[in-house]
Design a protein around this motif. Structure first.
Motif, PDB file in Angstrom:
ATOM      1  N   THR A 158     -28.062  16.187  41.195  1.00 51.63           N
ATOM      2  CA  THR A 158     -28.390  16.047  40.850  1.00 51.63           C
ATOM      3  C   THR A 158     -27.645  14.520  40.660  1.00 51.63           C
ATOM      4  O   THR A 158     -26.870  13.777  41.244  1.00 51.63           O
ATOM      5  CB  THR A 158     -28.461  15.875  38.990  1.00 51.63           C
ATOM      6  N   TRP A 244     -36.699  15.097  28.668  1.00 52.83           N
ATOM      7  CA  TRP A 244     -35.702  15.638  29.359  1.00 52.83           C
ATOM      8  C   TRP A 244     -36.569  16.792  30.553  1.00 52.83           C
ATOM      9  O   TRP A 244     -36.588  17.378  30.984  1.00 52.83           O
ATOM     10  CB  TRP A 244     -34.155  15.964  29.132  1.00 52.83           C
ATOM     11  N   VAL A 248     -37.231  17.918  33.653  1.00 48.72           N
ATOM     12  CA  VAL A 248     -36.564  19.239  34.836  1.00 48.72           C
ATOM     13  C   VAL A 248     -37.355  20.390  35.014  1.00 48.72           C
ATOM     14  O   VAL A 248     -37.375  20.963  36.477  1.00 48.72           O
ATOM     15  CB  VAL A 248     -35.659  19.440  34.053  1.00 48.72           C
ATOM     16  N   ILE A 281     -29.774  17.251  30.598  1.00 49.31           N
ATOM     17  CA  ILE A 281     -30.475  18.020  31.677  1.00 49.31           C
ATOM     18  C   ILE A 281     -29.784  19.518  31.424  1.00 49.31           C
ATOM     19  O   ILE A 281     -30.558  20.361  31.953  1.00 49.31           O
ATOM     20  CB  ILE A 281     -29.969  17.730  32.891  1.00 49.31           C
TER      21      ILE A 281
END
Length: 303
Positions: A158, A244, A248, A281
């Protein structure tokens, strides 16, 4: 060096199988034994033990032995030849796992998801939650009902910017070199519903999001251009989506992927300390997540 598997002395739970598979895969990648570790309460002083206490201790020991036998059978069936077990008395399960991480020189501590986690996602329970703000070793977190190849096949780091993501990248490179897998750098760009118009005619949130994504891409390009050594140049990817979870999900994930997340700069050096963005995340991830301590280079904790 070992792979430490946190293993509850309780009835079979939804996160057990996924944690076992993840521990087996990491043990294969590391070439390390798995230590199946169960933390039990501290015993009262001998002079104060009643008959009921004695019976409880016998029941607890029998249950722990049964649970360890289940884990040993599953890990050996998954190809792990060197499997050990440990019972650690401690004031709490997180404290006992930290003690075990030092005692057994763990490279990584593997935990399963809470039973209430959505299928395919990770949610922290009463054990994982404090360790996400205190573990001295990387935490490998298995989504509930997750299944994948025995060993990791790619590490996705990340990336936000150089100031916030350097530790995660350093740990990713060390682990990728040790495991012989490629590296990918991923930036997640959550898109929110429009609230305010802008002079461009685009929603203001979209303008801000695109400007930030452009700056991050420049940072990613710099990392790739300066990639040291003989390692293969990493792929870079940006995930744009609603919130989020959408961001993702916008990134393509393959079986064997592991997502690496760094700790907040606000946390102490040498400890995992998950920040608010990393927490979002983690909750959105559909692959195992490796959370590395601040300043970590992929090394075990000092004894």
């Amino acid at each position: 060096m070992t792979v430490l598997l946190g293993w509850e002395a309780a009835e079979h739970s939804g996160g057990d199988d996924a944690a076992l598979r993840l521990a087996a895969g990491l043990a294969g990648a590391e070439g390390s034994p798995v230590v199946v570790t169960t933390v039990v309460p501290l015993d009262p002083p001998d002079g104060t033990i009643s008959r009921l206490d004695h019976e409880y201790r016998q029941w607890r020991a029998a249950l722990t032995a049964t649970r360890h036998a289940e884990a040993l059978t599953a890990l050996r069936a998954a190809g792990v030849e060197d499997v050990r077990t440990a019972v650690v008395p401690a004031s709490s399960v997180p404290a006992g796992l930290v003690e075990a991480a030092h005692r057994y020189k763990a490279r990584v501590l593997v935990l399963g998801a809470a039973t209430e986690a959505p299928e395919g996602r990770f949610a922290a329970g009463s054990v994982a939650e404090p360790l996400l703000h205190s573990s001295p070793v990387p935490l490998a977190l298995a989504p509930r009902a997750w299944s994948a190849p025995a060993e990791p096949t790619r590490l996705t780091c990340t990336w936000a910017d150089a100031a916030r993501s350097t530790d995660a990248l350093a740990a990713t490179r060390v682990l990728a070199g040790r495991w012989g897998v490629p590296v990918r750098l991923a930036t997640f760009v959550p898109e929110r519903a429009a609230l305010l118009p802008s002079e461009t005619g685009l929603p203001l949130e979209q303008v801000v999001s695109e400007e930030w994504a452009g700056r991050v891409q420049g940072s990613l390009d710099d990392v790739v251009a300066d990639w040291p050594g003989p390692d293969a140049t990493p792929e870079t990817v940006q995930g744009h989506g609603a919130g989020w979870a959408g961001a993702v999900a916008a990134v393509t994930w393959a079986p064997g992927d592991v997502l690496v997340i760094g700790s907040s700069r606000l946390g102490p050096a040498g400890r995992v300390f998950l920040g608010s963005t990393a927490t979002k995340i983690l909750r959105a991830a559909t692959v195992p997540v490796l959370v590395v301590p601040r300043g970590d280079g992929g090394s075990p904790p000092a004894s």
